[in-house]
Design a protein around this motif. Sequence first.
Motif, PDB file in Angstrom:
ATOM      1  N   UNK A  12       0.845  -1.365  -0.004  1.00 33.51           N
ATOM      2  CA  UNK A  12      -0.135   0.086   0.006  1.00 33.51           C
ATOM      3  C   UNK A  12       0.911   1.313   0.046  1.00 33.51           C
ATOM      4  N   UNK A  13       2.028   0.998   0.761  1.00 30.51           N
ATOM      5  CA  UNK A  13       2.902   2.316   0.807  1.00 30.51           C
ATOM      6  C   UNK A  13       3.446   2.635  -0.743  1.00 30.51           C
ATOM      7  N   UNK A  14       3.963   1.546  -1.127  1.00 28.81           N
ATOM      8  CA  UNK A  14       4.490   1.640  -2.550  1.00 28.81           C
ATOM      9  C   UNK A  14       3.404   2.275  -3.663  1.00 28.81           C
ATOM     10  N   UNK A  15       2.322   1.719  -3.338  1.00 32.95           N
ATOM     11  CA  UNK A  15       1.347   2.439  -4.441  1.00 32.95           C
ATOM     12  C   UNK A  15       0.887   3.809  -4.085  1.00 32.95           C
ATOM     13  N   UNK A  16       1.197   4.249  -2.719  1.00 31.05           N
ATOM     14  CA  UNK A  16       0.900   5.801  -2.814  1.00 31.05           C
ATOM     15  C   UNK A  16       2.109   6.516  -3.276  1.00 31.05           C
ATOM     16  N   UNK A  17       3.449   6.021  -3.666  1.00 33.14           N
ATOM     17  CA  UNK A  17       4.462   6.324  -4.592  1.00 33.14           C
ATOM     18  C   UNK A  17       4.786   7.912  -3.870  1.00 33.14           C
ATOM     19  N   UNK A  18       5.188   7.997  -2.686  1.00 30.07           N
ATOM     20  CA  UNK A  18       5.779   8.874  -2.035  1.00 30.07           C
ATOM     21  C   UNK A  18       7.101   9.509  -2.785  1.00 30.07           C
ATOM     22  N   UNK A  19       7.234  10.902  -2.595  1.00 27.49           N
ATOM     23  CA  UNK A  19       8.663  11.169  -3.315  1.00 27.49           C
ATOM     24  C   UNK A  19       9.796  10.708  -2.668  1.00 27.49           C
ATOM     25  N   UNK A  20       9.731  10.495  -1.246  1.00 28.53           N
ATOM     26  CA  UNK A  20      10.848   9.940  -0.571  1.00 28.53           C
ATOM     27  C   UNK A  20      10.237   9.076   0.430  1.00 28.53           C
ATOM     28  N   UNK A  21      11.285   8.206   1.158  1.00 29.50           N
ATOM     29  CA  UNK A  21      10.937   7.435   2.265  1.00 29.50           C
ATOM     30  C   UNK A  21      12.048   7.787   2.910  1.00 29.50           C
ATOM     31  N   UNK A  22      11.621   7.944   4.355  1.00 33.20           N
ATOM     32  CA  UNK A  22      12.568   8.054   5.380  1.00 33.20           C
ATOM     33  C   UNK A  22      12.714   6.920   6.575  1.00 33.20           C
ATOM     34  N   UNK A  23      13.747   6.328   6.858  1.00 33.95           N
ATOM     35  CA  UNK A  23      13.829   5.019   7.524  1.00 33.95           C
ATOM     36  C   UNK A  23      15.092   5.470   8.546  1.00 33.95           C
ATOM     37  N   UNK A  24      15.042   4.407   9.701  1.00 32.12           N
ATOM     38  CA  UNK A  24      16.167   4.508  10.611  1.00 32.12           C
ATOM     39  C   UNK A  24      17.412   4.093   9.893  1.00 32.12           C
ATOM     40  N   UNK A  25      18.509   4.679  10.023  1.00 30.31           N
ATOM     41  CA  UNK A  25      19.740   4.470   9.494  1.00 30.31           C
ATOM     42  C   UNK A  25      20.072   2.946   9.710  1.00 30.31           C
TER      43      UNK A  25
END
Length: 262
Positions: free
Chosen positions: A188-201
């Motif tokens: 579902x997240x991939x389908x929203x196609x955000x410009x950026x994904x931020x995650x923990x290092x």
Amino acid sequence: MPAPAPPKRVVSLNMCADQLVIALADTSQIAGLTEWARDPQLSFYADRAKSLPFTHRSAEEVLERHPDLVIGAPYRTKDVLNPLKARGVTMLDLPRKDGLDGTEETIRLVANALGHPDRGERLIASIRSQLADIGPPPGRGRTAAYYQRQGYLTGTDTLVDDMMHRVGLVNIAARLGRPALSQIPLEQLALTRPDFVVTEDGTRAGEDRSGAMIRHPLLDAALAPGHHLYIPQALTVCGGPAYPRAVAMLAQQIRHADHLMR
């Protein structure tokens, strides 16, 4: 009327209070931090905390430290610590406010309680100066998702959301109508196609199963090169001294991603 004497024995029972006590107190004032203060995954000042005393936040340990100031006592401990309060020990709760305004309010509160209001103002001035040095927000209204292990999405009215806003990004959780924390399937997240994904290092290498999920090819395919951003968890757990470092890292990575697209 003279100002009250600064506390001589301070015990912190809150991970965020740890950071401010380390930054603002005299070393001789610190009678105990939490056990998390030494954890480099969670604590911005883990190295400095190694030489400082700590507790496991039990009421018994706190009583043994004979504090005259206790900061951030959890609810399960407060009732047991009532005898301390009855003896005049100051019990300081931290406001639950994220963002720069909330951070500054908390810094002033702790600095005043420690007897070092001037240090609080210097820390606030330093944070403001570091933020000013970051320059214009590079996000330009593009969307971003802060995606954590086990599929958790960080929503609005959170510290991370405030950091996104400061670099010019729009938290996609707001567009999805999500609360401060919710789970969302990777697909579902991939389908929203955000410009950026931020995650923990720590998820960069996918060192465990949940970290590997965040590095799934499906998510990578939805992002442009360089649009997977990383911030150490220790910079996002609490506001305070770590706040400008996290914002600067976000801004730097966004600018690098834009450079790759030229």
